[in-house]
Design a protein around this motif. Structure first.
Motif, PDB file in Angstrom:
ATOM      1  N   PRO A  88     -95.477   6.370  16.882  1.00 55.70           N
ATOM      2  CA  PRO A  88     -94.961   7.747  16.894  1.00 55.70           C
ATOM      3  C   PRO A  88     -95.953   8.668  16.176  1.00 55.70           C
ATOM      4  CG  PRO A  88     -93.345   6.211  15.959  1.00 55.70           C
ATOM      5  CD  PRO A  88     -94.636   5.465  16.101  1.00 55.70           C
ATOM      6  N   GLY A  89     -96.101   9.886  16.660  1.00 53.62           N
ATOM      7  CA  GLY A  89     -96.995  10.859  16.003  1.00 53.62           C
ATOM      8  C   GLY A  89     -98.442  10.680  16.396  1.00 53.62           C
ATOM      9  N   SER A  90     -98.795   9.599  17.138  1.00 52.16           N
ATOM     10  CA  SER A  90    -100.185   9.463  17.598  1.00 52.16           C
ATOM     11  C   SER A  90    -100.199   9.147  19.095  1.00 52.16           C
ATOM     12  CB  SER A  90    -100.957   8.442  16.765  1.00 52.16           C
ATOM     13  OG  SER A  90    -100.374   7.164  16.836  1.00 52.16           O
ATOM     14  N   MET A  91    -100.063   7.867  19.486  1.00 53.61           N
ATOM     15  CA  MET A  91    -100.146   7.553  20.915  1.00 53.61           C
ATOM     16  C   MET A  91     -98.848   7.842  21.665  1.00 53.61           C
ATOM     17  SD  MET A  91    -101.948   6.839  23.419  1.00 53.61           S
ATOM     18  CE  MET A  91    -103.558   6.462  22.767  1.00 53.61           C
ATOM     19  N   LEU A  92     -97.688   7.719  20.987  1.00 48.87           N
ATOM     20  CA  LEU A  92     -96.420   7.913  21.702  1.00 48.87           C
ATOM     21  C   LEU A  92     -96.299   9.292  22.369  1.00 48.87           C
ATOM     22  CD1 LEU A  92     -93.684   6.728  22.532  1.00 48.87           C
ATOM     23  CD2 LEU A  92     -92.758   7.492  20.337  1.00 48.87           C
ATOM     24  N   PRO A  93     -96.606  10.415  21.659  1.00 50.60           N
ATOM     25  CA  PRO A  93     -96.490  11.712  22.344  1.00 50.60           C
ATOM     26  C   PRO A  93     -97.415  11.840  23.556  1.00 50.60           C
ATOM     27  CG  PRO A  93     -97.277  11.992  20.074  1.00 50.60           C
ATOM     28  CD  PRO A  93     -96.911  10.551  20.222  1.00 50.60           C
ATOM     29  N   LYS A  94     -98.579  11.188  23.495  1.00 55.00           N
ATOM     30  CA  LYS A  94     -99.500  11.250  24.642  1.00 55.00           C
ATOM     31  C   LYS A  94     -98.882  10.536  25.845  1.00 55.00           C
ATOM     32  CE  LYS A  94    -103.335  11.138  21.483  1.00 55.00           C
ATOM     33  NZ  LYS A  94    -103.249  12.564  21.200  1.00 55.00           N
ATOM     34  N   VAL A  95     -98.292   9.374  25.577  1.00 54.96           N
ATOM     35  CA  VAL A  95     -97.662   8.597  26.650  1.00 54.96           C
ATOM     36  C   VAL A  95     -96.481   9.381  27.223  1.00 54.96           C
ATOM     37  CG1 VAL A  95     -96.347   6.481  27.105  1.00 54.96           C
ATOM     38  CG2 VAL A  95     -98.439   6.372  25.731  1.00 54.96           C
ATOM     39  N   GLY A 142    -107.959  16.139  21.183  1.00 49.60           N
ATOM     40  CA  GLY A 142    -107.326  15.864  19.885  1.00 49.60           C
ATOM     41  C   GLY A 142    -107.959  16.628  18.729  1.00 49.60           C
ATOM     42  N   GLY A 143    -107.114  17.093  17.815  1.00 48.39           N
ATOM     43  CA  GLY A 143    -107.613  17.803  16.631  1.00 48.39           C
ATOM     44  C   GLY A 143    -108.498  16.915  15.767  1.00 48.39           C
ATOM     45  N   ASN A 144    -108.185  15.610  15.756  1.00 51.54           N
ATOM     46  CA  ASN A 144    -108.993  14.681  14.968  1.00 51.54           C
ATOM     47  C   ASN A 144    -110.386  14.482  15.562  1.00 51.54           C
ATOM     48  OD1 ASN A 144    -107.200  13.998  12.805  1.00 51.54           O
ATOM     49  ND2 ASN A 144    -105.945  12.949  14.307  1.00 51.54           N
ATOM     50  N   ALA A 176    -109.429   9.344  20.707  1.00 47.96           N
ATOM     51  CA  ALA A 176    -110.514   8.516  20.149  1.00 47.96           C
ATOM     52  C   ALA A 176    -110.646   7.164  20.842  1.00 47.96           C
ATOM     53  CB  ALA A 176    -110.271   8.315  18.655  1.00 47.96           C
ATOM     54  N   VAL A 177    -109.654   6.778  21.636  1.00 47.63           N
ATOM     55  CA  VAL A 177    -109.698   5.449  22.282  1.00 47.63           C
ATOM     56  C   VAL A 177    -109.878   5.615  23.799  1.00 47.63           C
ATOM     57  CG1 VAL A 177    -108.430   4.083  20.573  1.00 47.63           C
ATOM     58  CG2 VAL A 177    -107.149   5.459  22.215  1.00 47.63           C
ATOM     59  N   PRO A 178    -110.642   4.689  24.440  1.00 47.42           N
ATOM     60  CA  PRO A 178    -110.911   4.841  25.873  1.00 47.42           C
ATOM     61  C   PRO A 178    -109.698   4.540  26.755  1.00 47.42           C
ATOM     62  CG  PRO A 178    -111.897   2.819  25.036  1.00 47.42           C
ATOM     63  CD  PRO A 178    -111.369   3.554  23.851  1.00 47.42           C
TER      64      PRO A 178
HETATM   65  N1  ADP Z   1    -100.852   1.515  21.752  1.00 46.87           N
HETATM   66  C1  ADP Z   1    -101.912   2.248  21.401  1.00 46.87           C
HETATM   67  N2  ADP Z   1    -102.997   2.308  22.214  1.00 46.87           N
HETATM   68  C2  ADP Z   1    -104.076   3.032  21.851  1.00 46.87           C
HETATM   69  N3  ADP Z   1    -104.159   3.767  20.702  1.00 46.87           N
HETATM   70  C3  ADP Z   1    -103.096   3.745  19.870  1.00 46.87           C
HETATM   71  C4  ADP Z   1    -101.937   2.996  20.178  1.00 46.87           C
HETATM   72  N4  ADP Z   1    -101.037   3.176  19.170  1.00 46.87           N
HETATM   73  C5  ADP Z   1    -101.613   3.979  18.276  1.00 46.87           C
HETATM   74  N5  ADP Z   1    -102.850   4.345  18.684  1.00 46.87           N
HETATM   75  C6  ADP Z   1    -103.725   5.251  17.896  1.00 46.87           C
HETATM   76  O1  ADP Z   1    -103.448   6.566  18.329  1.00 46.87           O
HETATM   77  C7  ADP Z   1    -104.655   7.337  18.208  1.00 46.87           C
HETATM   78  C8  ADP Z   1    -104.499   8.633  19.009  1.00 46.87           C
HETATM   79  O2  ADP Z   1    -103.642   9.503  18.318  1.00 46.87           O
HETATM   80  P1  ADP Z   1    -104.196  10.710  17.419  1.00 46.87           P
HETATM   81  O3  ADP Z   1    -105.402  10.274  16.650  1.00 46.87           O
HETATM   82  O4  ADP Z   1    -103.048  11.275  16.693  1.00 46.87           O
HETATM   83  O5  ADP Z   1    -104.620  11.685  18.584  1.00 46.87           O
HETATM   84  P2  ADP Z   1    -105.509  12.997  18.692  1.00 46.87           P
HETATM   85  O6  ADP Z   1    -106.763  12.525  19.350  1.00 46.87           O
HETATM   86  O7  ADP Z   1    -104.694  13.871  19.583  1.00 46.87           O
HETATM   87  O8  ADP Z   1    -105.723  13.558  17.303  1.00 46.87           O
HETATM   88  C9  ADP Z   1    -105.710   6.390  18.709  1.00 46.87           C
HETATM   89  O9  ADP Z   1    -106.995   6.754  18.295  1.00 46.87           O
HETATM   90  C10 ADP Z   1    -105.241   5.049  18.077  1.00 46.87           C
HETATM   91  O10 ADP Z   1    -105.808   4.908  16.785  1.00 46.87           O
END
Ligand code: ADP
Ligand code: CP
Length: 313
Positions: free
Chosen positions: A269-276, A10-12, A234-236
């Motif tokens: 959307p825009g964070s966890m959804l695209p990963k899923v 992730g960029g963040n 950022a989340v396990p």
């Molecule tokens: N259902 C979910 N389960 C876990 N994380 C989630 C969920 N919904 C939103 N998030 C958030 O999405 C974040 C990951 O997206 P993002 O920070 O955009 O990713 P990247 O690491 O690619 O920059 C997680 O750190 C968490 O804060």
């Protein structure tokens, strides 16, 4: 020969608060300490990374300093610039850690073009958050100053500018990535989702957009025949009821269950959804596993299989 894995970062994870080059290089130094565990494990690693914070910051710098003799660069060129800068930081950090561990491995960045469709409806509907997080008031002010720009609230973290994010349909430099892997080199590819290009049949032309790096990494993983797609954030784990008192981590989850959770709007959307969605696409296309976990859980994943593991059943 170990498993061929595409690892998307992730960029963040590269830029959190301090946007200086030194701070991002330090973050990547820490990242390299984690990523090197895949090399020690004998895996054939292909690294990809985001650029959302960096490409948004670069656009702001460009706008601030441009003159008619020194114009700002279009977004596709800015994506290429961030592939270069982040790739440089990452290969430099990886080289250092590899040397300290007494390993023999070369890491090389491939400036990568990713083909998208000129007809992609995403061009008319910006959804990809880039650049710094801001307050609602600052977003309103920025919108007044730049009426063509769009801003959205990004997963409870503040407002960000959004730009078009077409879906990847091909990776132009796939052969180069394969050649590097075959030579035992670790490629860094599809950085920032790749430079978006459209084909008119005879040439490729850049488009002003930022491809989601999770989707680009998935496409690359399919095209190189990866055994696994690993998305580090950022989340396990992926959670259901995320940030609520009854949140529950997903450990082993099927594609069918994930489809159901998407229907329940469990993923932002825009964070966890695209990963899923990228994980589902990879599992459906290849039958192989996808993983979502945190950078600092790589050891836990390698040793105990912790993280969220997505499989066909
Ligand atoms: N259902 C979910 N389960 C876990 N994380 C989630 C969920 N919904 C939103 N998030 C958030 O999405 C974040 C990951 O997206 P993002 O920070 O955009 O990713 P990247 O690491 O690619 O920059 C997680 O750190 C968490 O804060
Ligand atoms: N291009 C891209 O998806 O970047 P982030 O992961 O940083 O949002």
């Amino acid at each position: 020969m170990g498993r061929k894995i595409v690892v998307a970062l992730g960029g963040n994870a590269i830029l959190s608060k301090d946007a200086s080059a030194a701070a991002q290089q330090q973050a990547l130094r820490d990242t390299a300490e984690h990523l090197v565990k895949f090399i020690e494990n004998g895996d054939q690693l292909i690294i990809s990374h985001g650029n959302g914070p960096q490409v948004g910051n670069l656009l702001l710098q460009q706008a601030g300093g441009s003159t008619s003799d020194n114009p700002e660069m279009p977004l596709d060129s800015c994506v290429a610039m961030t592939q270069g800068s982040i790739g440089y930081w990452m290969q430099n950090a990886m080289d250092q850690v590899i040397k300290e561990k007494g390993l023999d491995k070369t890491v090389a960045t491939v400036v990568t073009q990713v083909e998208v469709s000129a007809d992609d409806p995403a061009f008319a509907n910006p959804t990809k958050p880039i650049g710094p997080f801001m307050s609602e008031e600052d977003a309103d002010l920025a919108k007044k100053q730049n009426p063509d720009f769009s801003f959205v609230e990004d997963a409870g973290r503040g407002y960000r500018r959004v730009v078009p994010s077409p879906k990847p349909i091909g990776v132009v430099e796939t052969k180069a990535v394969n050649a590097l892997v075959d030579a035992g080199i670790v490629p860094i590819s599809v950085g920032g989702g790749g430079v978006p290009v459209v084909s008119d049949g005879s040439r490729l032309a850049g488009k002003e957009a930022v491809i989601d790096k999770d989707f680009a990494s998935e496409k690359l993983a399919e095209l190189v025949g990866a055994d696994a797609l690993i998305i580090l954030t950022a989340v396990p784990n992926i959670f259901v009821n995320f940030n609520k008192p009854d949140q529950k981590k997903l450990e082993h989850v099927s594609v069918a269950d994930l489809h159901q959770y998407i229907g329940e709007k469990q993923f932002a959307p825009g964070s966890m959804l695209p990963k899923v969605q990228a994980a589902i696409d990879f599992v459906e296309a290849t039958g192989n596993e996808a993983v979502v976990t945190a950078l600092d859980n790589i050891e836990g994943f390698i040793n105990d299989g912790s993280g969220t593991i997505i499989s066909a059943k």
